[in-house]
Design a protein around this motif. Structure first.
Motif, PDB file in Angstrom:
ATOM      1  N   ALA A  60       0.748  -1.118  -0.123  1.00 61.80           N
ATOM      2  CA  ALA A  60       0.008  -0.007  -0.012  1.00 61.80           C
ATOM      3  C   ALA A  60       0.940   1.249  -0.143  1.00 61.80           C
ATOM      4  CB  ALA A  60      -0.915  -0.142   1.380  1.00 61.80           C
ATOM      5  N   ALA A  61       1.938   1.238   0.762  1.00 64.25           N
ATOM      6  CA  ALA A  61       2.923   2.455   0.971  1.00 64.25           C
ATOM      7  C   ALA A  61       3.556   2.712  -0.449  1.00 64.25           C
ATOM      8  CB  ALA A  61       3.828   2.197   2.115  1.00 64.25           C
ATOM      9  N   TYR A  62       3.790   1.389  -1.064  1.00 62.14           N
ATOM     10  CA  TYR A  62       4.724   1.432  -2.312  1.00 62.14           C
ATOM     11  C   TYR A  62       3.956   2.154  -3.315  1.00 62.14           C
ATOM     12  CZ  TYR A  62       6.086  -0.361  -6.731  1.00 62.14           C
ATOM     13  OH  TYR A  62       6.698  -0.394  -7.991  1.00 62.14           O
ATOM     14  N   ILE A  65       4.870   5.860  -4.062  1.00 60.44           N
ATOM     15  CA  ILE A  65       6.170   5.761  -4.719  1.00 60.44           C
ATOM     16  C   ILE A  65       6.334   5.303  -5.989  1.00 60.44           C
ATOM     17  CG2 ILE A  65       8.761   4.963  -4.547  1.00 60.44           C
ATOM     18  CD1 ILE A  65       7.989   6.793  -2.256  1.00 60.44           C
ATOM     19  N   TYR A  66       5.285   4.361  -6.246  1.00 64.91           N
ATOM     20  CA  TYR A  66       5.153   3.882  -7.833  1.00 64.91           C
ATOM     21  C   TYR A  66       4.548   5.225  -8.578  1.00 64.91           C
ATOM     22  CZ  TYR A  66       3.552   1.447 -11.765  1.00 64.91           C
ATOM     23  OH  TYR A  66       3.232   1.345 -13.041  1.00 64.91           O
ATOM     24  N   ILE A  67       3.509   5.711  -8.005  1.00 65.85           N
ATOM     25  CA  ILE A  67       2.805   6.741  -8.760  1.00 65.85           C
ATOM     26  C   ILE A  67       4.078   7.993  -9.128  1.00 65.85           C
ATOM     27  CG2 ILE A  67       1.220   8.799  -8.475  1.00 65.85           C
ATOM     28  CD1 ILE A  67      -0.803   6.665  -7.206  1.00 65.85           C
ATOM     29  N   LEU A  68       4.728   8.351  -8.115  1.00 69.86           N
ATOM     30  CA  LEU A  68       5.829   9.286  -8.259  1.00 69.86           C
ATOM     31  C   LEU A  68       6.808   8.824  -9.208  1.00 69.86           C
ATOM     32  CD1 LEU A  68       7.390  11.845  -7.837  1.00 69.86           C
ATOM     33  CD2 LEU A  68       8.516  10.697  -6.008  1.00 69.86           C
ATOM     34  N   SER A  69       7.152   7.531  -9.407  1.00 70.98           N
ATOM     35  CA  SER A  69       7.872   7.057 -10.186  1.00 70.98           C
ATOM     36  C   SER A  69       7.541   7.123 -11.605  1.00 70.98           C
ATOM     37  CB  SER A  69       8.606   5.684  -9.910  1.00 70.98           C
ATOM     38  OG  SER A  69       9.273   5.825  -8.574  1.00 70.98           O
ATOM     39  N   THR A  87       1.184  16.712 -10.328  1.00 71.05           N
ATOM     40  CA  THR A  87       2.115  17.148  -9.279  1.00 71.05           C
ATOM     41  C   THR A  87       1.026  17.124  -8.082  1.00 71.05           C
ATOM     42  OG1 THR A  87       3.281  18.495 -10.515  1.00 71.05           O
ATOM     43  CG2 THR A  87       3.545  18.728  -8.277  1.00 71.05           C
ATOM     44  N   LEU A  88      -0.063  17.506  -7.911  1.00 70.05           N
ATOM     45  CA  LEU A  88      -0.955  17.583  -6.853  1.00 70.05           C
ATOM     46  C   LEU A  88      -1.280  16.223  -6.600  1.00 70.05           C
ATOM     47  CD1 LEU A  88      -2.726  18.910  -4.648  1.00 70.05           C
ATOM     48  CD2 LEU A  88      -4.652  19.284  -6.563  1.00 70.05           C
ATOM     49  N   GLY A  89      -1.693  15.481  -7.471  1.00 69.46           N
ATOM     50  CA  GLY A  89      -1.983  13.952  -7.307  1.00 69.46           C
ATOM     51  C   GLY A  89      -0.850  13.236  -6.624  1.00 69.46           C
ATOM     52  N   CYS A  93      -0.748  11.538  -2.800  1.00 71.59           N
ATOM     53  CA  CYS A  93      -0.141  10.089  -2.761  1.00 71.59           C
ATOM     54  C   CYS A  93       0.859   9.722  -1.945  1.00 71.59           C
ATOM     55  CB  CYS A  93      -0.199   9.488  -4.112  1.00 71.59           C
ATOM     56  SG  CYS A  93      -1.533   9.277  -5.098  1.00 71.59           S
ATOM     57  N   ILE A  94       1.954  10.650  -1.880  1.00 69.43           N
ATOM     58  CA  ILE A  94       3.164  10.553  -1.020  1.00 69.43           C
ATOM     59  C   ILE A  94       2.821  10.861   0.410  1.00 69.43           C
ATOM     60  CG2 ILE A  94       5.408  11.524  -0.600  1.00 69.43           C
ATOM     61  CD1 ILE A  94       5.464   9.773  -3.044  1.00 69.43           C
ATOM     62  N   MET A  95       1.908  11.855   0.558  1.00 66.86           N
ATOM     63  CA  MET A  95       1.316  11.928   2.083  1.00 66.86           C
ATOM     64  C   MET A  95       0.928  10.590   2.515  1.00 66.86           C
ATOM     65  SD  MET A  95       0.347  16.038   2.594  1.00 66.86           S
ATOM     66  CE  MET A  95      -0.753  15.955   1.005  1.00 66.86           C
ATOM     67  N   GLY A  96      -0.149  10.177   1.787  1.00 68.16           N
ATOM     68  CA  GLY A  96      -0.841   9.139   1.976  1.00 68.16           C
ATOM     69  C   GLY A  96       0.155   7.663   2.406  1.00 68.16           C
ATOM     70  N   ALA A  97       1.171   7.575   1.405  1.00 73.77           N
ATOM     71  CA  ALA A  97       2.163   6.451   1.462  1.00 73.77           C
ATOM     72  C   ALA A  97       2.763   6.740   3.054  1.00 73.77           C
ATOM     73  CB  ALA A  97       2.962   6.399   0.458  1.00 73.77           C
ATOM     74  N   ALA A  98       3.390   7.819   3.097  1.00 76.61           N
ATOM     75  CA  ALA A  98       4.032   8.260   4.454  1.00 76.61           C
ATOM     76  C   ALA A  98       3.055   7.836   5.763  1.00 76.61           C
ATOM     77  CB  ALA A  98       4.402   9.574   4.606  1.00 76.61           C
ATOM     78  N   ILE A  99       1.884   8.167   5.576  1.00 73.46           N
ATOM     79  CA  ILE A  99       1.049   7.989   6.661  1.00 73.46           C
ATOM     80  C   ILE A  99       0.889   6.428   7.043  1.00 73.46           C
ATOM     81  CG2 ILE A  99      -1.205   8.006   7.636  1.00 73.46           C
ATOM     82  CD1 ILE A  99      -1.416  10.901   6.178  1.00 73.46           C
ATOM     83  N   ILE A 100       0.906   5.656   6.107  1.00 70.55           N
ATOM     84  CA  ILE A 100       0.479   4.274   6.008  1.00 70.55           C
ATOM     85  C   ILE A 100       1.640   3.557   6.489  1.00 70.55           C
ATOM     86  CG2 ILE A 100       0.475   2.170   4.770  1.00 70.55           C
ATOM     87  CD1 ILE A 100      -1.541   3.602   2.589  1.00 70.55           C
ATOM     88  N   LEU A 101       3.117   3.873   6.032  1.00 71.02           N
ATOM     89  CA  LEU A 101       4.020   3.195   6.371  1.00 71.02           C
ATOM     90  C   LEU A 101       4.630   3.864   7.802  1.00 71.02           C
ATOM     91  CD1 LEU A 101       6.175   1.228   5.343  1.00 71.02           C
ATOM     92  CD2 LEU A 101       7.612   3.343   4.437  1.00 71.02           C
ATOM     93  N   TRP A 102       4.630   4.833   8.044  1.00 69.72           N
ATOM     94  CA  TRP A 102       5.255   5.456   9.227  1.00 69.72           C
ATOM     95  C   TRP A 102       4.364   5.989  10.209  1.00 69.72           C
ATOM     96  CZ3 TRP A 102       8.270   7.542   4.982  1.00 69.72           C
ATOM     97  CH2 TRP A 102       9.447   6.857   4.577  1.00 69.72           C
ATOM     98  N   GLY A 103       3.096   5.846  10.276  1.00 68.91           N
ATOM     99  CA  GLY A 103       2.125   6.174  11.101  1.00 68.91           C
ATOM    100  C   GLY A 103       2.329   5.382  12.533  1.00 68.91           C
ATOM    101  N   PRO A 104       2.126   6.138  13.663  1.00 68.85           N
ATOM    102  CA  PRO A 104       2.224   5.232  14.987  1.00 68.85           C
ATOM    103  C   PRO A 104       1.299   4.190  14.911  1.00 68.85           C
ATOM    104  CG  PRO A 104       1.131   7.445  15.212  1.00 68.85           C
ATOM    105  CD  PRO A 104       1.619   7.512  13.867  1.00 68.85           C
ATOM    106  N   ARG A 105       1.644   3.147  15.563  1.00 65.21           N
ATOM    107  CA  ARG A 105       0.910   1.880  15.651  1.00 65.21           C
ATOM    108  C   ARG A 105       0.786   1.569  17.041  1.00 65.21           C
ATOM    109  NH1 ARG A 105      -0.591   2.716  10.830  1.00 65.21           N
ATOM    110  NH2 ARG A 105       0.526   1.718   9.042  1.00 65.21           N
ATOM    111  N   PRO A 106      -0.215   0.812  17.721  1.00 63.84           N
ATOM    112  CA  PRO A 106      -0.215   0.318  19.079  1.00 63.84           C
ATOM    113  C   PRO A 106       0.655  -0.883  19.008  1.00 63.84           C
ATOM    114  CG  PRO A 106      -2.369   0.000  17.942  1.00 63.84           C
ATOM    115  CD  PRO A 106      -1.506   0.851  16.974  1.00 63.84           C
ATOM    116  N   SER A 107       1.386  -0.772  20.073  1.00 63.09           N
ATOM    117  CA  SER A 107       2.589  -2.062  20.331  1.00 63.09           C
ATOM    118  C   SER A 107       1.805  -3.382  20.618  1.00 63.09           C
ATOM    119  CB  SER A 107       3.289  -1.666  21.326  1.00 63.09           C
ATOM    120  OG  SER A 107       4.020  -0.608  21.118  1.00 63.09           O
TER     121      SER A 107
END
Length: 107
Positions: A60-62, A65-69, A87-89, A93-107
């Motif tokens: 999902a996070a990829y 990056i795929y869209i940018l690439s 560019t807007l799109g 997408c990059i903001m969404g990918a960052a949230i998915i990959l690095w968002g805080p998760r409960p332990s």
């Protein structure tokens, strides 16, 4: 390392898919499929290097990056500069990918 794996995977996926495009849409030799398939195998392997426990989250996070690439490929390989909507799109997408990959998760 994660971003490097993602950008490498994106390049490998786009190149592999472009080999099929070149064969089927541009009339290139079927021999284009040999490096295309190898590139797609490299793409799959590179995604396994992403540091996450769930494959679905890595994929999902990829997507961002795929869209940018893909838009960079559009510009570099196909000679079409992305417009303001591209560019807007990709920014969304990059903001969404960052949230998915690095968002805080409960332990």
């Amino acid at each position: 390392m994660t971003l490097l794996a993602y950008f490498g995977a994106a390049l490998a996926e786009i190149a592999g898919c472009f080999a099929f495009w070149a064969w089927l849409r541009l009339g290139k030799s079927p021999w284009w499929l040999v490096p295309g398939v190898a590139s797609l195998c490299l793409f799959a392997w590179l995604l396994t290097l992403v540091d996450t426990e769930q494959a679905g989250r890595a994929y999902a996070a990829y997507g961002g990056i795929y869209i940018l690439s893909a838009l960079l490929w559009l510009w570099a390989a196909e000679g079409t500069r992305p417009d303001k909507w591209d560019t807007l799109g990709v920014a969304v997408c990059i903001m969404g990918a960052a949230i998915i990959l690095w968002g805080p998760r409960p332990s």
